[in-house]
Design a protein around this motif. Structure first.
Motif, PDB file in Angstrom:
ATOM      1  N   GLY A   1      26.294  42.328  45.462  1.00  0.00           N
ATOM      2  CA  GLY A   1      26.888  43.385  44.653  1.00  0.00           C
ATOM      3  C   GLY A   1      27.620  42.888  43.429  1.00  0.00           C
ATOM      4  N   ARG A   2      27.267  41.707  42.920  1.00  0.00           N
ATOM      5  CA  ARG A   2      27.903  41.147  41.730  1.00  0.00           C
ATOM      6  C   ARG A   2      26.871  41.056  40.606  1.00  0.00           C
ATOM      7  NH1 ARG A   2      31.904  37.314  44.313  1.00  0.00           N
ATOM      8  NH2 ARG A   2      32.522  38.507  46.158  1.00  0.00           N
ATOM      9  N   ASP A   3      27.325  41.312  39.386  1.00  0.00           N
ATOM     10  CA  ASP A   3      26.451  41.197  38.220  1.00  0.00           C
ATOM     11  C   ASP A   3      26.853  39.933  37.458  1.00  0.00           C
ATOM     12  OD1 ASP A   3      24.669  41.584  36.219  1.00  0.00           O
ATOM     13  OD2 ASP A   3      25.804  43.162  35.201  1.00  0.00           O
TER      14      ASP A   3
ATOM     15  N   GLU B   1      34.850  38.097  39.663  1.00  0.00           N
ATOM     16  CA  GLU B   1      35.553  39.261  40.194  1.00  0.00           C
ATOM     17  C   GLU B   1      34.639  40.484  40.171  1.00  0.00           C
ATOM     18  OE1 GLU B   1      38.393  37.409  37.001  1.00  0.00           O
ATOM     19  OE2 GLU B   1      36.246  37.770  37.243  1.00  0.00           O
ATOM     20  N   PRO B   2      35.000  41.510  40.928  1.00  0.00           N
ATOM     21  CA  PRO B   2      34.261  42.783  40.824  1.00  0.00           C
ATOM     22  C   PRO B   2      34.368  43.327  39.394  1.00  0.00           C
ATOM     23  CG  PRO B   2      35.664  42.740  42.786  1.00  0.00           C
ATOM     24  CD  PRO B   2      36.030  41.538  41.967  1.00  0.00           C
ATOM     25  N   PRO B   3      33.374  44.104  38.958  1.00  0.00           N
ATOM     26  CA  PRO B   3      33.362  44.600  37.575  1.00  0.00           C
ATOM     27  C   PRO B   3      34.647  45.316  37.165  1.00  0.00           C
ATOM     28  CG  PRO B   3      31.268  45.023  38.636  1.00  0.00           C
ATOM     29  CD  PRO B   3      32.169  44.491  39.690  1.00  0.00           C
ATOM     30  N   GLU B   4      35.181  46.185  38.076  1.00  0.00           N
ATOM     31  CA  GLU B   4      36.380  46.936  37.710  1.00  0.00           C
ATOM     32  C   GLU B   4      37.586  46.026  37.487  1.00  0.00           C
ATOM     33  OE1 GLU B   4      35.756  47.001  42.189  1.00  0.00           O
ATOM     34  OE2 GLU B   4      34.561  47.340  40.375  1.00  0.00           O
ATOM     35  N   GLU B   5      37.680  44.949  38.270  1.00  0.00           N
ATOM     36  CA  GLU B   5      38.779  43.999  38.102  1.00  0.00           C
ATOM     37  C   GLU B   5      38.644  43.243  36.777  1.00  0.00           C
ATOM     38  OE1 GLU B   5      40.500  39.951  40.260  1.00  0.00           O
ATOM     39  OE2 GLU B   5      39.417  41.424  41.472  1.00  0.00           O
ATOM     40  N   ARG B   6      37.431  42.903  36.391  1.00  0.00           N
ATOM     41  CA  ARG B   6      37.210  42.204  35.131  1.00  0.00           C
ATOM     42  C   ARG B   6      37.563  43.102  33.948  1.00  0.00           C
ATOM     43  NH1 ARG B   6      34.376  37.613  34.950  1.00  0.00           N
ATOM     44  NH2 ARG B   6      33.599  38.104  32.850  1.00  0.00           N
TER      45      ARG B   6
ATOM     46  N   GLU C   1      32.370  43.219  31.538  1.00  0.00           N
ATOM     47  CA  GLU C   1      32.078  43.663  32.903  1.00  0.00           C
ATOM     48  C   GLU C   1      31.189  42.672  33.635  1.00  0.00           C
ATOM     49  OE1 GLU C   1      29.910  47.502  35.011  1.00  0.00           O
ATOM     50  OE2 GLU C   1      30.921  47.739  33.079  1.00  0.00           O
ATOM     51  N   ARG C   2      30.343  41.997  32.903  1.00  0.00           N
ATOM     52  CA  ARG C   2      29.399  41.055  33.503  1.00  0.00           C
ATOM     53  C   ARG C   2      29.984  39.646  33.483  1.00  0.00           C
ATOM     54  NH1 ARG C   2      23.237  39.975  31.293  1.00  0.00           N
ATOM     55  NH2 ARG C   2      22.283  39.434  33.297  1.00  0.00           N
TER      56      ARG C   2
END
Length: 733
Positions: free
Chosen positions: A282-284, A321-326, A333-334
């Motif tokens: 689930g990571r980009d 990190e998860p997108p929202e945390e970044r 986001e990536r």
């Protein structure tokens, strides 16, 4: 054709025309005796070197013939008469035709043989001829098992090790020659005295008494004949050893080139694999791969395959990190993970970096305390230094992951990474990136077997230390050593700042904890080594030699962590090869309180924030200057250029630029490389500046002269080796 190839050929076109015109003009005035023979000889020599630099062997061969002819004229073995001048002119025309063929758009780029042979005054001995009909213009390939290539490579390295060990015979023979020379001098002094005594004795016994004069004469003639034979044998032995070593090195280099493969063959699929793993979690993540076209020993790449893959997985599991945390932190986001390979100082540097969270120092300290690696810190006490904490992540079983999943393992990976790198005589370093992220740096040799080692002695035991880790050799007056909490230290200038460096007896780290600091004539001999931002001076009894040796992966009982391999010395006794990183870490572990106080710590700065080292290249050949400039600038060095020694001294003394190293040719007009080196060493402001002489003059006497004058290294360019040049620069700087 590559851009650098175009630049080199353009430089060579202009340079070769200048040399040809100057030689022709000189020949026009040869009849009146106005020709400068040294100048035309030097131009032929420069033309040969420039042709070699742009890989034009046909032109190089013709220029070599010209150089040989002018050398004979200078030595009085050949007259510069009309036939000789006609020969020179024909060879000049041939060079012009060969270069024109290369430069024309539809012509071949690098002819392997001249269209017609260079003209020589005397026919050369017949040799094996190449069957031109066998060259069809297409390459031929032979399938060879990897094991066979590795066996061949190891055999070649073993041969070089044997040749290196054989150097002791040359030294013994030289000593015998010196002793015989001394005996002869002594005999010459005694001869007259013995003759006088013999005549006096004969006079007392009468004319008919036995005479010792014939016996003395026979002994004198026999001694002189023995001396001549020994001198000739010693001279032939030196020449033979030199020729055999050069031939063996050429074979070694050829084998090494065959053994090298592109890093793409091993690391090429890593980007796709990491993206797939991250996607399933689930990571980009965007994975960048840089420098995969670099050529490396297949054994080295295979040994690093799993470690590099694990570090890439770690960059995703611990960094991304998860997108929202970044987004909340103002990051894209990536996430981004990079794998970069480069040649630095003649070694392979691999960087795995991310733009994620960065090292969690508090969590590392917590886990270290839980596992008993650190003592709990009392309230108000300062935390451990960053380098101490980061080195703990390579301990077996160490993991800051909260749980085991497909990305976060059981903590074995980083210890395996460290072990794999240590076996390759390399180093591994973890550090934070600024403003965010983590970087792991691996530094290993391009080839697995042969390693340049500094041989040194501590308490009558010989050790090897990889020379890449040696910052410098020190001879410290014992009276200048300072004491910090009862431990000897020295104040040493490193990177423009004074650093208090611990002085540690090497023997205390290798099994003799109570060994005293070795001193000789009021001085301490020490080798300055560095791991990350931590520096130590390891005191030893003696330095022996720096040589390239075959390192075997053999463990030593009781010294497993410190020993990365063994080598065989001339007496067939093994010597342990020590890991500089582990030695520094051992000192940090033994002296945790001093280490926590920052002893031996230098300021760390991001690579991009450091001043690029400046190298002054001094060569009268514009082609050679262009080639060396392109190689050095590709490695991140700033490069200044000078055409001869006088020009170089003007640059150095003007103070307009800070020069860190000089690379100089020997054969140059106005002031040659030897003169430049002597002028630098005699100038108090420049005397500490390192100088590398790089020339085609490979005679042992020239090498000895350069080193005696203070050259840091002497590289012969009979066969230009980019890796050797960069490795030498890396060691000097």
């Amino acid at each position: 054709m590559t851009d650098i190839r175009k630049q080199l050929l353009a430089a060579f076109e202009a340079e070769h025309r200048e040399h040809l015109q100057a030689i022709r003009t000189a020949l026009d005035h040869a009849g009146g005796g106005e020709i400068d023979l040294m100048d035309v000889f030097r131009r032929a020599h420069s033309l040969k070197g420039a042709a070699r630099a742009v890989d034009l062997p046909a032109v190089e061969e013709v220029a070599h013939q010209l150089e040989a002819l002018f050398s004979q004229v200078l030595d009085g073995q050949q007259a510069l008469d009309d036939p000789a001048i006609a020969t020179v002119r024909q060879n000049l025309d041939l060079i012009e035709d060969l270069v024109a063929d290369v430069l024309k758009p539809s012509g071949p780029q690098t002819p392997s043989a001249p269209a017609s042979k260079p003209v020589v005054l005397e026919p050369e001995p017949d040799g094996p001829k190449t069957d031109a009909s066998a060259d069809t213009g297409t390459g031929s390939y032979l399938r060879v098992a990897v094991e066979q290539m590795e066996e061949l490579s190891n055999s070649m390295h073993q041969l070089l090790a044997e040749l290196q060990a054989d150097e002791g015979i040359d030294e013994t023979l030289r000593q015998i020659e010196l002793e015989i020379r001394g005996l002869r001098r002594g005999w010459d002094q005694l001869h007259a005295q013995v003759n006088a005594l013999g005549h006096a004795a004969q006079a007392q016994q009468g004319r008919n008494g036995p005479s010792i004069a014939p016996h003395l004469r026979d002994f004198d003639q026999g001694l002189k004949a023995l001396f001549r034979r020994l001198s000739a044998l010693s001279r032939d032995r030196r020449q033979s050893s030199w020729s055999i070593e050069q031939a063996a090195r050429q074979v070694r280099d050829s084998i090494d080139r065959v053994s090298l493969v592109s890093a793409e063959t091993v690391f090429g699929g890593f980007g796709h694999m990491v993206r797939e793993i991250a996607r399933k979690a689930g990571r980009d993540v965007h994975v960048r791969s840089i420098g995969l076209d670099i050529q490396v020993d297949r054994q080295v790449l295979q040994a690093l395959k799993d470690p590099v893959m694990h570090l890439l997985r770690n960059a995703v599991s611990h960094g991304a990190e998860p997108p929202e945390e970044r987004v909340a932190k103002g990051k894209p986001e990536r996430a981004e993970v990079s794998l970069e390979l480069a040649s630095r100082g003649g070694r392979l540097a691999i960087s795995i970096r991310d733009d994620g969270r960065g090292p969690n120092l508090a969590r590392i300290e917590q886990v270290a305390v839980e596992r008993g690696l650190l003592q709990p810190r009392d309230a108000g006490h300062l935390p451990q230094m960053m380098d101490q904490l980061l080195s703990l992540v390579f301990t077996p079983g160490f993991s800051t992951a909260g749980e085991v999943d497909r990305l976060s393992g059981r903590g074995m990976g980083l210890s395996v990474v460290a072990e794999a790198v240590r076996k390759l005589q390399g180093s591994v370093l973890l550090r934070p990136r600024y403003p965010h992220g983590t970087e792991v740096l691996l530094n290993v040799p391009f080839t697995a077997a042969r390693q340049p080692l500094l041989l040194l002695e501590a308490e009558e035991r010989t050790f090897g230390l990889p020379s890449h880790a040696v910052e410098r050799l020190l001879r410290l007056p014992a009276s200048t050593l300072e004491s910090v909490e009862g431990r000897p230290t020295a104040r040493i200038e490193i990177g423009g700042e004074d650093v208090i460096v611990p002085v540690v007896a090497l023997a205390t780290l290798t099994g003799s904890p109570n060994a005293p600091l070795p001193t000789e004539a009021g001085h301490v001999k020490a080798v300055l080594v560095r791991h990350g931002s931590r520096t130590c001076a390891l005191a030893v009894n003696a330095f022996h030699d720096v040589r390239t040796m075959l390192v075997s992966d053999v463990q030593a009982i009781g010294l497993n962590e410190l020993v990365s391999g063994t080598v065989l010395l001339e007496n067939e006794l093994p010597a342990l090869v020590l890991s500089p990183d582990k030695l520094v870490e051992q000192w940090v572990k033994n002296e945790g309180k001093l280490a926590a106080g920052g002893l031996g710590l230098t300021r760390w700065a991001p690579e991009e924030g450091r001043r690029a080292r400046t190298i002054l290249v001094v060569d009268d050949s514009i082609t050679t200057r262009t080639l060396e400039k392109s190689i050095l600038e590709a490695q991140g060095y700033a490069v200044l250029l000078s055409v001869d020694g006088i020009d170089a001294l003007h640059v150095l003394r003007s103070g307009e630029a800070i020069v860190d190293l000089v690379i100089a040719d020997v054969e140059m007009p106005r002031m040659d490389g030897f003169g430049l080196l002597q002028a630098i060493k005699n100038d108090q402001r420049l005397s500490t500046l390192p100088v590398i002489l790089m020339t085609s003059r490979a005679d042992p006497e020239d090498v000895r002269k350069g080193l005696d004058l203070g050259a840091s290294a002497y590289i012969t360019k009979q066969k230009f080796d980019q890796r050797e040049l960069l490795a030498t620069i890396g060691q000097v700087l």
